[in-house]
Scaffold this active site. Structure first.
Site, PDB file in Angstrom:
ATOM      1  N   HIS A   1      -1.428 -15.004 -18.471  1.00  0.00           N
ATOM      2  CA  HIS A   1      -1.811 -13.888 -18.705  1.00  0.00           C
ATOM      3  C   HIS A   1      -3.085 -13.714 -19.480  1.00  0.00           C
ATOM      4  O   HIS A   1      -3.893 -12.718 -18.505  1.00  0.00           O
ATOM      5  CB  HIS A   1      -0.820 -13.393 -18.730  1.00  0.00           C
ATOM      6  CG  HIS A   1      -0.836 -11.650 -18.907  1.00  0.00           C
ATOM      7  ND1 HIS A   1      -0.964 -11.395 -17.343  1.00  0.00           N
ATOM      8  CD2 HIS A   1      -0.990 -10.734 -20.426  1.00  0.00           C
ATOM      9  CE1 HIS A   1      -1.047  -9.704 -17.629  1.00  0.00           C
ATOM     10  NE2 HIS A   1      -0.855  -9.677 -19.593  1.00  0.00           N
TER      11      HIS A   1
ATOM     12  N   GLU B   1      -0.653 -16.008  -9.864  1.00  0.00           N
ATOM     13  CA  GLU B   1      -0.313 -14.172  -9.496  1.00  0.00           C
ATOM     14  C   GLU B   1      -1.603 -13.593  -9.076  1.00  0.00           C
ATOM     15  O   GLU B   1      -1.236 -12.559  -9.082  1.00  0.00           O
ATOM     16  CB  GLU B   1      -0.115 -14.418 -10.605  1.00  0.00           C
ATOM     17  CG  GLU B   1      -0.304 -13.825 -11.939  1.00  0.00           C
ATOM     18  CD  GLU B   1      -0.532 -12.273 -12.846  1.00  0.00           C
ATOM     19  OE1 GLU B   1       0.874 -11.602 -11.869  1.00  0.00           O
ATOM     20  OE2 GLU B   1      -0.811 -12.404 -13.387  1.00  0.00           O
TER      21      GLU B   1
ATOM     22  N   HIS C   1       4.498 -15.827 -19.782  1.00  0.00           N
ATOM     23  CA  HIS C   1       3.356 -15.283 -19.035  1.00  0.00           C
ATOM     24  C   HIS C   1       3.445 -13.759 -19.922  1.00  0.00           C
ATOM     25  O   HIS C   1       4.295 -13.003 -20.172  1.00  0.00           O
ATOM     26  CB  HIS C   1       3.844 -14.080 -17.892  1.00  0.00           C
ATOM     27  CG  HIS C   1       2.139 -14.049 -16.393  1.00  0.00           C
ATOM     28  ND1 HIS C   1       1.642 -14.694 -16.725  1.00  0.00           N
ATOM     29  CD2 HIS C   1       1.796 -12.996 -16.473  1.00  0.00           C
ATOM     30  CE1 HIS C   1       0.683 -14.364 -16.109  1.00  0.00           C
ATOM     31  NE2 HIS C   1       1.118 -13.154 -15.688  1.00  0.00           N
TER      32      HIS C   1
ATOM     33  N   ASN D   1       3.399 -10.822 -13.905  1.00  0.00           N
ATOM     34  CA  ASN D   1       3.506  -9.911 -13.982  1.00  0.00           C
ATOM     35  C   ASN D   1       2.923  -9.149 -12.792  1.00  0.00           C
ATOM     36  O   ASN D   1       3.781  -7.826 -12.226  1.00  0.00           O
ATOM     37  CB  ASN D   1       3.249  -8.748 -14.888  1.00  0.00           C
ATOM     38  CG  ASN D   1       1.999  -8.938 -15.438  1.00  0.00           C
ATOM     39  OD1 ASN D   1       1.517 -10.159 -14.915  1.00  0.00           O
ATOM     40  ND2 ASN D   1       1.157  -7.914 -15.216  1.00  0.00           N
ATOM     41  N   HIS D   2       2.265  -9.864 -11.957  1.00  0.00           N
ATOM     42  CA  HIS D   2       1.704  -9.175 -10.256  1.00  0.00           C
ATOM     43  C   HIS D   2       2.275 -10.093  -9.264  1.00  0.00           C
ATOM     44  O   HIS D   2       2.361  -9.530  -7.614  1.00  0.00           O
ATOM     45  CB  HIS D   2       0.157  -8.862  -9.987  1.00  0.00           C
ATOM     46  CG  HIS D   2      -0.493  -8.225 -11.136  1.00  0.00           C
ATOM     47  ND1 HIS D   2      -0.282  -6.652 -11.248  1.00  0.00           N
ATOM     48  CD2 HIS D   2      -1.586  -8.751 -12.151  1.00  0.00           C
ATOM     49  CE1 HIS D   2      -0.712  -6.854 -12.131  1.00  0.00           C
ATOM     50  NE2 HIS D   2      -1.480  -7.452 -12.971  1.00  0.00           N
TER      51      HIS D   2
ATOM     52  N   ASP E   1      -4.331 -18.680 -14.609  1.00  0.00           N
ATOM     53  CA  ASP E   1      -4.209 -18.608 -13.747  1.00  0.00           C
ATOM     54  C   ASP E   1      -5.537 -18.474 -12.483  1.00  0.00           C
ATOM     55  O   ASP E   1      -6.679 -18.148 -13.230  1.00  0.00           O
ATOM     56  CB  ASP E   1      -4.445 -16.561 -13.955  1.00  0.00           C
ATOM     57  CG  ASP E   1      -3.459 -16.266 -15.809  1.00  0.00           C
ATOM     58  OD1 ASP E   1      -2.952 -16.935 -16.294  1.00  0.00           O
ATOM     59  OD2 ASP E   1      -2.550 -15.399 -15.506  1.00  0.00           O
TER      60      ASP E   1
END
Length: 260
Positions: free
Chosen positions: A174, A39, A149, A67-68, A8
């Site tokens: 994540h 992300e 993730h 998730n973002h 990430d």
């Protein structure tokens, strides 16, 4: 085949470090293919077209999300301008962008899939197991790499064990904290979390003082990404060219003193 996976990317510190160092890392590890999870690349949440283009221009073959993925409205409207951007298969809305991308490199078709876990995460459209099951039979690829993730290490291990015979690698993302459980499962490379590329002096890439004020002193604060030199975390996946199965996975962690 050698595949470099960078975890990430968090805010300016992380993305600038990755952009500056991606070619030297590719050379150091003799990588044929590079995957970057972007992300959190735009101020700690989401990504923009400009940042995507910079990561690809620097050397990323695929940029995955989490998730973002849709935190920046710009990417929702312009995701078609980012053909190598892979959003989670089971993140709503599911009709924007693609959850898988296939690229040919060194005579091999490499499929990269992004999918979200369920435990402690935002609600997903369907389980990661079901989402990946649906696409596996449709993929025409020699290697299938999954960016998984999620928060729960247990859920990631279960996923990897379930799909071990059918996937080339399951790389957890994540949590921003690199785990030390890298292994080969029946020819599938696995690590629970590959870690982050972001400010070394931080709380998961977020400003330390702001996090202390927010969590301990209970003060209302705004999300503040940490600044300063970055750490780069990732892994190198090595596969056998005849069987297309993973034979080795190596954790990578570059502290600020070792980076440009």
């Amino acid at each position: 085949m050698k595949i470099l996976f960078l975890g990430d990317v968090v805010a300016k510190s992380g993305r600038e470090a990755v952009i500056r160092n991606i070619q030297s890392l590719k050379a150091e590890y003799d990588a044929d293919f590079v995957i970057v999870n972007g992300e959190n690349a735009a101020h700690g949440k989401g990504i923009t077209v400009s940042i995507y283009n910079r990561l690809v221009s620097a050397g990323a073959d695929i940029v995955t999300l989490g998730n973002h993925a849709f935190s920046k409205k710009e990417i929702i409207a312009n995701i078609d301008l980012c053909p190598r951007l892979v959003r989670p298969l089971n993140l709503s809305p599911t009709d924007i962008g693609s959850g898988v991308s296939v690229i040919e490199r060194a005579g091999k078709k490499i499929a990269v899939v992004s999918v979200l876990c369920e435990a402690f995460m935002c609600p997903v459209e369907e389980s990661p197991i079901s989402a990946v099951e649906k696409i596996l039979g449709k993929l025409n690829a020699d290697l299938v790499i999954v960016d998984l993730h999620g928060e729960s290490t247990g859920e990631k291990i279960i996923f990897a064990r379930y799909f071990a015979d059918r996937l080339s690698a399951v790389i957890g993302t994540h949590t921003h904290v690199q785990t030390a459980d890298e292994r080969i499962l029946n020819g599938c490379a696995f690590i629970s979390d590959v870690g982050m590329c972001g400010a070394y002096d931080s709380v998961l890439g977020r400003d330390v003082e702001e996090m202390i004020a927010h969590t301990i002193e209970k003060k209302p604060t705004r999300y503040v990404p940490a600044s300063g030199p970055a750490i780069i975390c990732g892994c190198l996946i090595e596969t056998d060219d005849e069987t297309n199965r993973a034979v080795k996975i190596t954790r990578i962690q570059k502290t600020p003193s070792t980076l440009v």
